[in-house]
Motif scaffolding. Structure first.
Motif, mmCIF file in Angstrom:
data_model
loop_
_atom_site.group_PDB
_atom_site.id
_atom_site.type_symbol
_atom_site.label_atom_id
_atom_site.label_comp_id
_atom_site.label_asym_id
_atom_site.label_seq_id
_atom_site.Cartn_x
_atom_site.Cartn_y
_atom_site.Cartn_z
ATOM 1 N N UNK A 81 -27.152 -44.181 -40.680
ATOM 2 C CA UNK A 81 -26.105 -44.180 -40.384
ATOM 3 C C UNK A 81 -25.487 -43.905 -38.702
ATOM 4 N N UNK A 82 -26.507 -44.055 -37.752
ATOM 5 C CA UNK A 82 -25.909 -44.060 -36.511
ATOM 6 C C UNK A 82 -25.105 -45.426 -36.036
ATOM 7 N N UNK A 116 -29.604 -34.905 -38.753
ATOM 8 C CA UNK A 116 -28.940 -33.640 -38.234
ATOM 9 C C UNK A 116 -27.578 -34.111 -37.897
ATOM 10 N N UNK A 117 -27.489 -35.172 -37.050
ATOM 11 C CA UNK A 117 -26.150 -35.358 -36.392
ATOM 12 C C UNK A 117 -25.461 -36.347 -37.451
ATOM 13 N N UNK A 118 -25.692 -36.825 -38.455
ATOM 14 C CA UNK A 118 -25.103 -37.460 -39.598
ATOM 15 C C UNK A 118 -24.907 -37.078 -40.634
ATOM 16 N N UNK A 134 -24.621 -30.216 -34.651
ATOM 17 C CA UNK A 134 -24.127 -31.429 -34.262
ATOM 18 C C UNK A 134 -23.266 -32.141 -35.263
ATOM 19 N N UNK A 135 -23.529 -31.945 -36.458
ATOM 20 C CA UNK A 135 -22.723 -32.819 -37.345
ATOM 21 C C UNK A 135 -21.400 -32.474 -37.354
ATOM 22 N N UNK A 136 -21.185 -31.125 -36.956
ATOM 23 C CA UNK A 136 -19.760 -30.677 -36.885
ATOM 24 C C UNK A 136 -18.983 -31.128 -35.624
ATOM 25 N N UNK A 137 -19.538 -31.790 -34.772
ATOM 26 C CA UNK A 137 -19.052 -32.302 -33.692
ATOM 27 C C UNK A 137 -18.183 -33.697 -33.775
#
Length: 272
Positions: A144-145, A264-266, A212-215
């Motif tokens: 999902x990037x 981790x970021x998504x 990073x998922x909260x940013x």
């Protein structure tokens, strides 16, 4: 409906798009300059067409004409049929999947255009290995990037090997090249992104702690296999982050690291 044309001479000029596919330097120069790329295999050809790329021509061995019949019927581009031996003589390798298509490239969007509606982007520095590029695009699509940004010296995502490894995922994730590196990272920051540099350095914050998922907007920076991100890129970032490792392992292959970091970021966000 496309015309089926049987060709029996390797030097036939109509096969120009397919000559010397194993000569990486030749294809790197030719393909962007001539506005084409090669899609290999039924699934990849179909995905390129579904993504809106225009077909210039198709090269098939006889047994693949029926498999690709619907594509042939829907296209006005010429379809060249050749024996497997002739296909190998033209391309330089045994064409296992029996189907190749020459596709017209689309103009690349500007980075600012991609960043306007994106929330999660990957920024790649100096990745010249086409296998790694393909693997990263496949993970970016699956997890999902929203977009991928490339430094000027990154490999071509539309090179045949990249497209093949990605299974056509390079068509699903928008990408652009940053013209000046690393100065153009400021464009990413100005668009509201926090630049996270992925590095195994001990000074880096654990990905779990960075959360990073909260940013709201995250740009995840990844460097080349072995060397990692350059000092200039690390200095241009907002924060260094690392993937926690066990059993004394200090790092992962960049393709594997990208997949872990993309998750981790998504995480918590629906994939597109």
């Amino acid at each position: 409906m496309a015309e089926l044309i049987t060709i029996d001479a390797p030097g036939d000029p109509r096969l120009h798009d397919y000559t010397g596919l194993t000569d990486v330097e030749l294809r790197r120069r030719r393909e962007p300059a001539e506005g084409l790329f090669i899609a290999e295999g039924e699934k990849v050809i179909r995905r390129a067409l579904e993504a809106g790329y225009e077909m210039r021509s198709m090269l098939l061995t006889p047994k693949w004409t029926e498999v690709m019949r619907d594509v042939i019927d829907d296209s006005a581009a010429p379809v060249y049929t050749v024996t497997p031996d002739l296909a190998e003589r033209v391309t330089g390798y045994h064409v296992h999947r029996g189907a190749l298509a020459s596709m017209a490239r689309k103009p690349l969007p500007a980075a600012g255009e991609l960043l306007r509606d994106a929330r999660r982007v990957a920024v790649l520095e100096s990745l010249v290995d086409h296998t790694n590029i393909g693997a990263i695009f496949r993970s970016a699509a699956a997890l999902g990037m929203d977009a991928v940004l490339l430094s000027p010296d990154c490999a071509d995502p539309l090179y045949r090997r990249s497209v093949k490894v990605s299974m056509g995922a390079v068509f699903a994730v928008p990408y652009a090249r940053l013209e000046t590196w690393p100065r153009d990272l400021e464009t990413v920051r100005e668009a509201g992104f926090r630049l996270l540099a992925l590095t195994p350095h001990e000074r880096a914050t654990s990905m779990d702690e960075a959360a990073p998922h909260r940013l709201d907007r995250v740009a995840l920076m990844l460097g080349a296999e072995g060397d990692g991100l350059s000092e200039r890129a690390l200095r241009a970032s907002d924060e260094w982050v690392r993937i926690p490792m066990a059993h004394g392992v200090d790092s992962l292959n960049v393709g594997a690291a990208a997949a872990v970091a993309f998750y981790a970021v998504t995480t918590g966000r629906p994939a597109h």
